[in-house]
Design an enzyme around this catalytic site. Structure first.
Site, PDB file in Angstrom:
ATOM      1  N   GLN A   1      15.504  63.069  18.874  1.00  0.00           N
ATOM      2  CA  GLN A   1      15.899  64.108  20.140  1.00  0.00           C
ATOM      3  C   GLN A   1      15.347  63.169  21.558  1.00  0.00           C
ATOM      4  O   GLN A   1      13.998  62.553  21.340  1.00  0.00           O
ATOM      5  CB  GLN A   1      14.458  65.378  19.767  1.00  0.00           C
ATOM      6  CG  GLN A   1      14.119  65.930  20.616  1.00  0.00           C
ATOM      7  CD  GLN A   1      15.313  66.804  21.493  1.00  0.00           C
ATOM      8  OE1 GLN A   1      15.792  67.274  20.000  1.00  0.00           O
ATOM      9  NE2 GLN A   1      15.333  67.812  22.028  1.00  0.00           N
ATOM     10  N   LYS A  44      17.318  74.387  17.385  1.00  0.00           N
ATOM     11  CA  LYS A  44      18.523  73.484  16.079  1.00  0.00           C
ATOM     12  C   LYS A  44      18.325  74.043  14.927  1.00  0.00           C
ATOM     13  O   LYS A  44      19.796  73.873  14.388  1.00  0.00           O
ATOM     14  CB  LYS A  44      18.313  71.563  16.740  1.00  0.00           C
ATOM     15  CG  LYS A  44      18.658  72.157  17.911  1.00  0.00           C
ATOM     16  CD  LYS A  44      18.655  70.413  18.561  1.00  0.00           C
ATOM     17  CE  LYS A  44      19.225  70.343  19.982  1.00  0.00           C
ATOM     18  NZ  LYS A  44      18.668  68.642  20.379  1.00  0.00           N
ATOM     19  N   ASP A  78      25.621  63.345  18.785  1.00  0.00           N
ATOM     20  CA  ASP A  78      25.160  63.742  20.472  1.00  0.00           C
ATOM     21  C   ASP A  78      25.532  62.940  21.435  1.00  0.00           C
ATOM     22  O   ASP A  78      25.439  63.173  22.292  1.00  0.00           O
ATOM     23  CB  ASP A  78      23.460  63.166  20.286  1.00  0.00           C
ATOM     24  CG  ASP A  78      22.278  64.563  20.737  1.00  0.00           C
ATOM     25  OD1 ASP A  78      23.076  65.555  21.023  1.00  0.00           O
ATOM     26  OD2 ASP A  78      21.297  63.891  21.057  1.00  0.00           O
TER      27      ASP A  78
END
Ligand code: GUN
Length: 281
Positions: free
Chosen positions: A97, A53, A120
């Site tokens: 994450q 990322k 997200d």
């Protein structure tokens, strides 16, 4: 033999578009999009994802920072970190994450992300808006990438039987809702499904997101189906999907490979969402 949907190439096209968008935002508004990634603990898979990322952000001109925290951090301190990012006007996107180490509640942590920075798409407000068809601020990256791949085939989704194998919050559930939005008839399968092969064989569109290497065999697939493999299983022999690709490609009309399939599209969608977040700010 089925046509391969080249996720790596598609993702590159999207990254090029995002890079252009970043330049434009800088020129017109003087804003550089910024993504903050929170990584708790040392999970090996997560380390790889986060590094990818970071690299992808750098390539398109998005500023990224990774906040690495010890697995022993207290939940309230982790939420404190998230709240500071919520308040920081220079930060446009926040990604925690997953999975979090044991003892930390994903629910509590994700609930504290500002939905407008939730690139997200996992905050309950965004998932709730998706479920109600209200247009969430952000869609979860993986199912969003899968939809782009399906649309790229030019095959109409309306009226098709879509079978989603896997019911995770991050892929299976939002995937099913997004297919429903496009008027597919959706079946969600999971580990307790009776006769999973028979359910899979009904799918004109089959999305596999279970995390079991090569579980879905060629004879589970309806001839001519579009097969999307979300699986990312790290074996000693390399990365493999949830679908037995060699068998499945003989039966499918279109199929995504692993690697170079859904994975690169997930990252491309994250970049796109981060640019969107900065554009709205
Ligand atoms: N872990 C594996 N995939 C993802 C993802 O898309 N988002 C987050 N936050 N964690 C993940």
């Amino acid at each position: 033999m089925g046509q391969i949907i080249d996720g790596k190439m598609m993702a590159q096209g999207i990254r090029d578009e995002v890079a252009k968008g970043v330049k434009e935002l800088q020129r017109k508004m003087g804003i550089t999009p910024k993504l903050s990634v929170v990584l708790v603990g040392g999970d090996a898979g997560s380390q790889v994802y986060v590094r990818n990322k970071e690299k992808a952000c750098a390539e398109v001109g998005i500023t990224s920072e990774t906040i690495r925290l010890d697995a022993s951090i207290k939940e309230k301190d982790l939420i404190g970190v998230v709240n500071k990012l919520n308040e920081d006007s220079k930060v446009h996107g926040i990604l925690v994450q997953l999975p979090l180490p044991k003892g930390l509640s994903e629910l509590n942590v994700l609930n504290n992300i500002d939905p407008k920075k939730d690139v997200d798409g996992l905050h309950p407000v965004n998932m709730g808006k998706l479920l109600k068809g209200e247009g969430p601020y952000f869609l979860p990256c993986t199912p969003q990438g899968v939809m782009e791949m399906l649309l790229s085939t030019g095959v109409e989704i309306k009226g098709k039987n879509a079978v989603v194998v896997g019911r995770s919050n991050i892929v299976g559930k939002p995937m099913a809702i997004m297919l429903l939005e496009k008027h597919a008839t959706v079946t969600i399968c999971h580990s307790r499904t009776n006769d999973l092969p028979a359910e899979c064989r009904r799918g004109d569109i089959l999305v596999a997101a279970v995390g079991r290497p090569k579980m879905i065999k060629g004879n589970w697939i309806k001839p001519g189906a579009i097969v999307i493999d979300v699986g990312m299983n790290r074996l000693d022999t390399g990365l493999v999907g949830d679908v037995d690709f060699e068998e499945a490609k003989e039966v499918a009309s279109y199929i995504t490979p692993v690697p170079k399939g859904v994975g690169p599209m997930t990252i491309a969608m994250l970049l796109k969402n981060t640019l969107t977040a900065a554009g709205r700010a």
